[in-house]
Design a protein around this motif. Structure first.
Motif, short mmCIF file in Angstrom:
data_model
loop_
_atom_site.label_atom_id
_atom_site.label_comp_id
_atom_site.label_asym_id
_atom_site.label_seq_id
_atom_site.Cartn_x
_atom_site.Cartn_y
_atom_site.Cartn_z
N THR A 45 3.95 21.05 13.25
CA THR A 45 3.04 20.30 14.11
C THR A 45 3.13 18.81 13.80
N SER A 46 2.49 18.03 14.65
CA SER A 46 2.48 16.59 14.42
C SER A 46 1.70 16.23 13.16
N ILE A 47 0.74 17.08 12.79
CA ILE A 47 -0.03 16.83 11.56
C ILE A 47 0.89 16.86 10.34
N ASP A 48 1.85 17.78 10.33
CA ASP A 48 2.78 17.86 9.20
C ASP A 48 3.59 16.57 9.06
N VAL A 49 4.02 16.02 10.18
CA VAL A 49 4.79 14.78 10.15
C VAL A 49 3.91 13.62 9.68
N TRP A 50 2.69 13.55 10.19
CA TRP A 50 1.80 12.47 9.78
C TRP A 50 1.43 12.57 8.30
N VAL A 51 1.19 13.78 7.84
CA VAL A 51 0.90 13.96 6.41
C VAL A 51 2.09 13.51 5.56
N SER A 52 3.29 13.84 6.01
CA SER A 52 4.49 13.41 5.28
C SER A 52 4.59 11.89 5.23
N LEU A 53 4.31 11.23 6.34
CA LEU A 53 4.38 9.76 6.37
C LEU A 53 3.29 9.14 5.49
N VAL A 54 2.09 9.71 5.52
CA VAL A 54 1.01 9.18 4.68
C VAL A 54 1.33 9.36 3.21
N LYS A 55 1.90 10.51 2.85
CA LYS A 55 2.29 10.72 1.46
C LYS A 55 3.36 9.72 1.03
N ALA A 56 4.31 9.43 1.92
CA ALA A 56 5.33 8.44 1.59
C ALA A 56 4.71 7.06 1.38
N LEU A 57 3.73 6.69 2.21
CA LEU A 57 3.05 5.41 2.04
C LEU A 57 2.31 5.34 0.71
N ILE A 58 1.61 6.41 0.38
CA ILE A 58 0.86 6.44 -0.88
C ILE A 58 1.82 6.36 -2.07
N PHE A 59 2.90 7.12 -2.02
CA PHE A 59 3.87 7.08 -3.12
C PHE A 59 4.51 5.70 -3.23
N GLY A 60 4.82 5.09 -2.09
CA GLY A 60 5.42 3.76 -2.13
C GLY A 60 4.47 2.73 -2.73
N PHE A 61 3.19 2.80 -2.36
CA PHE A 61 2.21 1.88 -2.94
C PHE A 61 2.07 2.10 -4.44
N LEU A 62 2.05 3.35 -4.85
CA LEU A 62 1.94 3.66 -6.28
C LEU A 62 3.15 3.14 -7.05
N VAL A 63 4.32 3.32 -6.49
CA VAL A 63 5.55 2.89 -7.16
C VAL A 63 5.59 1.38 -7.31
N VAL A 64 5.30 0.66 -6.24
CA VAL A 64 5.43 -0.80 -6.30
C VAL A 64 4.35 -1.41 -7.19
N VAL A 65 3.15 -0.83 -7.22
CA VAL A 65 2.10 -1.37 -8.09
C VAL A 65 2.47 -1.18 -9.55
N ILE A 66 2.96 0.00 -9.90
CA ILE A 66 3.37 0.25 -11.29
C ILE A 66 4.53 -0.65 -11.68
N ALA A 67 5.50 -0.81 -10.79
CA ALA A 67 6.66 -1.66 -11.09
C ALA A 67 6.24 -3.11 -11.29
N CYS A 68 5.37 -3.61 -10.43
CA CYS A 68 4.92 -5.00 -10.57
C CYS A 68 4.11 -5.18 -11.85
N GLN A 69 3.27 -4.22 -12.16
CA GLN A 69 2.46 -4.33 -13.38
C GLN A 69 3.32 -4.34 -14.64
N ARG A 70 4.31 -3.47 -14.71
CA ARG A 70 5.19 -3.44 -15.88
C ARG A 70 6.07 -4.69 -15.94
N GLY A 71 6.47 -5.21 -14.80
CA GLY A 71 7.28 -6.41 -14.81
C GLY A 71 6.51 -7.64 -15.23
N LEU A 72 5.28 -7.80 -14.75
CA LEU A 72 4.48 -8.96 -15.10
C LEU A 72 3.99 -8.92 -16.55
#
Length: 299
Positions: free
Chosen positions: A228-255
């Motif tokens: 269903t379309s819900i499965d696709v939207w959930v997949s996209l939302v999970k990708a957004l959340i994972f991307g935000f988590l990754v970039v925040v951790i990377a920036c914090q460790r770099g700074l």
């Protein structure tokens, strides 16, 4: 004198035994205290690190929204960082999506063939790629290539005292360095997720049709019946959340890198490990919540 010696000897032996027991008790107590202290320090350090990362994420989100409203958002720098992330993750995502789709279709196909339900290969393979494979592959690629590049860049700037120079000049490092990278990651993560879905489902379709004898019509019919379309939207939302988590951790460790090139290397290593581990744990939680509210059913 001999009698005196005989009387004194047992007392001396008992005192020695008591002192040895006391020493052993003190050593055991010291070892226990050391273990408890190391454990508490590790837990407190992890909580403090998470708190600093969340603070950077919240600050970057607020500054980015404010700059967008005021028309001061760094569009050029964001697009530059996004293009860099695409260059380092696009080809690995394709190479990862192809074998993933093939493995899912082959394994699921063998199981459903034993049950006489070959037409369900499309549904099982498609749901596996969309709901789990694509978001986790996105998190691993962004956490491996993207987080390493961001942490190395910011870490090198930190040890060269460029970040301190920005502060001296009155420029907020979060606004200048973190916000464009967060925005770029938010732009690239769903695009990468869609690419992995297309390649994974397509490779699974080819395997099912050519190797497992499934007709193309039955494959897409079962795929459309359960996806269903819900499965696709959930997949996209999970990708957004994972991307935000990754970039925040990377920036914090770099700074927070310090100690020269060795500190930059340690920061990169910590960013990769922490981002992937956090994405795996968060994916488990999100999957349980989504399954609770949106169970698998006919479309």
């Amino acid at each position: 004198m001999a009698r005196v010696d005989d009387d004194v000897a047992p007392v001396s032996e008992g005192a020695t035994g008591s002192s040895d027991t006391a020493v052993r008790d003190e050593e055991q107590a010291g070892a226990g205290q050391t273990i408890r202290r190391n454990f508490s320090d590790t837990v407190l350090s992890s909580i403090a690190t998470l708190g600093r990362a969340l603070r950077i994420g919240v600050t970057a989100s607020y500054i980015g929204a404010t700059d967008a409203i005021r028309g001061r958002f760094q569009v050029h720098e964001t697009l530059t960082q996004a293009w860099f992330l695409i260059r380092v993750t696009a080809m690995p995502s394709i190479l990862m999506a192809i074998p993933f789709g093939v493995i899912v279709s082959a394994q699921v196909g063998n199981i459903v063939s034993e049950l006489g339900a070959d037409s369900m290969i499309g549904a099982a393979g498609g749901l596996g790629v969309i709901k789990q494979g694509a978001p986790m592959a996105t998190a691993m690629l962004l956490g491996g290539a993207g987080a390493a590049a961001i942490a190395a860049d910011l870490g090198a700037r930190t040890v060269r005292e460029e970040v301190d120079a920005l502060r001296v000049m009155g420029i907020d490092p979060v606004q200048r360095l973190v916000v464009p990278r967060v925005a770029a990651m938010m732009l690239v993560a769903p695009l990468l997720n869609i690419l992995i879905i297309v390649i994974g489902v397509g490779s699974g379709f080819l395997v099912a049709v050519t190797a497992l004898g499934v007709t193309p019509g039955s494959y897409w019919q079962s795929f459309g019946a359960f996806t269903t379309s819900i499965d696709v939207w959930v997949s996209l939302v999970k990708a957004l959340i994972f991307g935000f988590l990754v970039v925040v951790i990377a920036c914090q460790r770099g700074l927070e890198a310090k100690g020269g090139p060795r500190g930059v290397a340690d920061g990169v290593n910590a960013a990769v490990v922490m981002s992937i581990a956090a994405a795996v744990v968060l994916n488990t939680v999100i999957t349980q919540v989504v399954t609770m509210f949106f169970p698998v059913r006919m479309a």
